[in-house]
Design a protein around this motif. Structure first.
Motif, short mmCIF file in Angstrom:
data_model
loop_
_atom_site.label_atom_id
_atom_site.label_comp_id
_atom_site.label_asym_id
_atom_site.label_seq_id
_atom_site.Cartn_x
_atom_site.Cartn_y
_atom_site.Cartn_z
N ALA A 1 0.82 -1.24 -0.01
CA ALA A 1 0.01 -0.07 0.01
C ALA A 1 0.86 1.13 0.24
O ALA A 1 2.06 1.42 0.29
CB ALA A 1 -0.93 0.08 1.24
N THR A 2 0.11 2.25 -0.44
CA THR A 2 0.94 3.88 -0.71
C THR A 2 0.01 4.66 0.18
O THR A 2 0.56 5.69 0.30
CB THR A 2 1.18 4.24 -2.05
N CYS A 3 -1.34 4.27 0.60
CA CYS A 3 -1.77 5.57 1.27
C CYS A 3 -3.13 4.68 2.06
O CYS A 3 -3.47 3.63 1.58
CB CYS A 3 -2.41 6.40 0.23
N LEU B 1 -11.50 -2.48 -7.70
CA LEU B 1 -11.42 -1.05 -8.67
C LEU B 1 -11.31 0.35 -8.00
O LEU B 1 -10.51 0.93 -8.55
CB LEU B 1 -12.72 -1.32 -9.52
N VAL B 2 -12.01 0.44 -6.87
CA VAL B 2 -11.81 1.67 -6.21
C VAL B 2 -10.33 1.61 -5.68
O VAL B 2 -9.57 2.88 -5.85
CB VAL B 2 -12.61 1.61 -4.99
N LYS B 3 -9.79 0.56 -4.94
CA LYS B 3 -8.54 0.65 -4.62
C LYS B 3 -7.49 0.72 -5.67
O LYS B 3 -6.47 1.64 -5.53
CB LYS B 3 -8.19 -0.86 -3.95
N SER B 4 -7.69 0.03 -6.97
CA SER B 4 -6.86 0.43 -8.03
C SER B 4 -6.88 2.00 -8.56
O SER B 4 -5.65 2.52 -8.81
CB SER B 4 -7.07 -0.61 -9.15
N ALA B 5 -7.97 2.68 -8.48
CA ALA B 5 -8.00 3.86 -8.90
C ALA B 5 -7.33 4.77 -8.14
O ALA B 5 -6.78 5.63 -8.50
CB ALA B 5 -9.44 4.32 -9.13
N ILE B 6 -7.43 4.41 -6.63
CA ILE B 6 -6.98 5.52 -5.55
C ILE B 6 -5.22 5.31 -5.92
O ILE B 6 -4.43 5.95 -5.89
CB ILE B 6 -6.99 5.04 -4.38
N PHE B 7 -4.93 4.01 -6.06
CA PHE B 7 -3.21 3.85 -6.48
C PHE B 7 -2.83 4.71 -7.53
O PHE B 7 -1.89 5.13 -7.66
CB PHE B 7 -3.08 2.45 -6.73
N GLY B 8 -3.79 4.61 -8.55
CA GLY B 8 -3.39 5.34 -9.88
C GLY B 8 -3.71 6.94 -9.92
O GLY B 8 -3.64 7.78 -10.59
N ARG B 9 -4.09 7.41 -8.48
CA ARG B 9 -4.49 8.86 -8.41
C ARG B 9 -5.47 9.34 -9.41
O ARG B 9 -5.41 10.40 -9.74
CB ARG B 9 -3.15 9.62 -8.35
N ASP B 10 -6.62 8.26 -9.59
CA ASP B 10 -7.59 8.48 -10.42
C ASP B 10 -8.90 8.76 -9.92
O ASP B 10 -9.38 7.97 -9.11
CB ASP B 10 -7.68 7.38 -11.67
N LEU C 1 -4.61 -0.57 -3.78
CA LEU C 1 -3.98 -1.73 -4.34
C LEU C 1 -2.86 -1.72 -5.40
O LEU C 1 -3.22 -0.84 -6.39
CB LEU C 1 -5.22 -2.49 -4.86
N SER C 2 -1.67 -1.85 -4.91
CA SER C 2 -0.44 -1.56 -5.65
C SER C 2 0.12 -2.67 -6.68
O SER C 2 -0.42 -3.76 -6.02
CB SER C 2 0.42 -0.87 -5.24
N TYR C 3 1.02 -2.59 -7.42
CA TYR C 3 1.64 -3.92 -8.04
C TYR C 3 2.32 -4.54 -7.17
O TYR C 3 2.44 -5.85 -7.27
CB TYR C 3 2.61 -3.23 -9.01
N ASP C 4 2.93 -3.82 -5.85
CA ASP C 4 3.63 -4.74 -4.97
C ASP C 4 2.71 -5.67 -4.29
O ASP C 4 3.44 -6.80 -3.78
CB ASP C 4 4.10 -3.63 -4.16
N TYR C 5 1.43 -5.61 -4.04
CA TYR C 5 0.81 -6.77 -3.40
C TYR C 5 0.94 -8.04 -4.20
O TYR C 5 0.92 -8.98 -3.40
CB TYR C 5 -0.63 -6.18 -3.40
#
Length: 437
Positions: free
Chosen positions: A279-281, A308-317, A424-428
């Protein structure tokens, strides 16, 4: 203004508790892996545990102990092996662990509660445990909370600890807690453990009721990856050493104590969500307008757990459509025309209608929130219980008070609730793809 203040000391901040954490050789990494919390006197004990049908031996052990007698003196936790799905031998290992500790502490095995964390299907390394328990007891200290917090973690980057103090009957009362958890977090009470100590005097049934409600508003309101663990355990002790009058029924003092207990649990829960693997945030989802608190929390947790929400937050979208979709599938009835969605200060959707907004500025808000939501560097674990080298370093200092805020209103009801999660980041995937190989 809160009716309590934060203090140092974790689980040893309340009067009458010692703790310790050592390296016993349970983890291949050589990191600390055996922890102990002991009350100087017998304490009222309560617990909330995983609802999974596949449970660790320690979970069944604790449930049986607490059903027979809601009292305890000690909590023993091993890290490295979950001792879950290990059959009858795993049960015997758990029982032997309690017997060994009881002999060393000169107390009854019935006064000991157990917790384990690590790889499912692996038994506790009993030879290491047998050799470690005398050393563990010998290092017990009234200032040992930090060492215990360091010995219960696995893939966690950091330890999680908190202590609060209030006044009841003109005397100080304290509650402290430590926790671990980073992946497999979606509690139904993930790999999640939390231990809470208190020096108030509380009746057993009331302490259990308080803990169950606090769990619903904290640990049962977080998610990292949607996976519930076999070992989830929240154990709380109240030993009465503050010498305050016993709290036996709900009232002003009970409400004050429960509010502080909930605050301790929420701090630890948010720390777990922020330390989600990769995670980053931290995300905080606030839902209002539902018909009751349970419905509001259900919507909030569905949004926080949406991949999908978690991925969007990671992408700052600032993709509000994913938030709306998650709210709609939460299983809670509401009218679409009443739906409002905010991201930070940005109103994205109002009364069922999309609104124009500054997309670049909303994205910048997500970037800033992530930059401000960082982890502490005072204890960084670079290897988990399997000797995996998890490259999650160079994270500067602690903040769990600046999450990404998603605010959703679904109507005019009085129900309000919160849930916490992480992006949800690539690192997970990197961390979990080759966990045992």
């Amino acid at each position: 203004m809160a009716e309590w203040q934060e203090i140092t000391g974790g689980v040893t901040a309340p009067k009458g508790y010692k703790a310790a954490g050592i390296t016993a050789g349970l983890k291949p990494s050589g990191l600390p892996d055996l922890a102990l919390i002991v009350s100087d006197v017998e304490a009222i004990a309560a617990g909330v545990f995983t609802t999974s049908q596949v449970k660790a031996a320690c979970v069944d052990y604790c449930r049986q102990r607490l059903q027979a007698k809601p009292f305890a003196r000690a909590i023993l936790c091993n890290a490295g092996q979950a001792n879950a799905a290990t059959g009858s031998q795993g049960v015997r290992d758990a029982e032997e662990s309690a017997e060994l500790l009881a002999k060393e502490l000169n107390i009854s095995p019935e006064s000991i509660l157990l917790a384990s964390t690590g790889v499912i299907g692996q038994r506790i390394k009993m030879d290491a445990l047998r050799g470690g328990i005398p050393k563990l007891v010998a290092t017990l200290s009234h200032t040992g909370s930090d060492t215990a917090a360091g010995a219960i973690i696995t893939t966690d980057l950091v330890t999680k600890s908190i202590a609060l103090e209030t006044t009841i009957a003109d005397r100080p009362v304290r509650i402290g807690g430590i926790a671990k958890g980073s992946g497999m977090i979606h509690p139904n009470m993930a790999t999640m453990l939390a231990f809470v100590t208190c020096d108030a005097a509380v009746s057993p049934h009331l302490w259990q009721e308080m803990l169950s409600r606090a769990a619903d508003r904290s640990f049962n309101s977080i998610t990292v990856d949607g996976d519930t663990s076999t070992n989830d355990s929240l154990i709380a002790l109240a030993n009465g050493e503050s010498r305050t009058p016993a709290i036996t029924e709900m009232g002003a003092e009970a409400e004050k104590l429960e509010a502080m207990l909930t605050a301790v649990c929420q701090h630890l829960a948010k720390a777990i969500a922020r330390d989600g693997e990769g995670a980053t945030c931290l995300m905080e989802v606030q839902v209002t307008g539902a018909h009751d608190e349970l419905a509001a929390r259900q919507i909030a947790k569905t949004i926080a757990g949406s991949s999908l929400v978690k991925s969007a937050i990671f992408g700052r979208d600032p993709n509000w459509g994913r938030i709306a979709a998650a709210a709609g599938r939460a299983g809670v009835p509401f009218e679409q025309e009443n739906l409002n969605i905010k991201l930070g200060d940005f109103l994205l959707f109002e009364n069922g209608q999309p609104l124009p907004f500054d997309r670049a500025a909303a994205s910048a808000y997500l970037k800033k929130a992530a930059a401000n939501s960082v982890l502490p560097q005072d204890f960084v674990a670079t290897n988990n219980s399997n000797d995996l080298s998890v490259d999650r370093k160079n994270i500067p200092g602690q903040r769990v008070d600046n999450p990404v805020i998603i605010a959703v209103n679904v109507g005019n009801g009085h129900g309000a609730g919160k849930a916490w999660g992480c992006d949800l980041s690539y690192d997970y995937v990197k961390i979990n793809a080759e966990y045992t190989t």
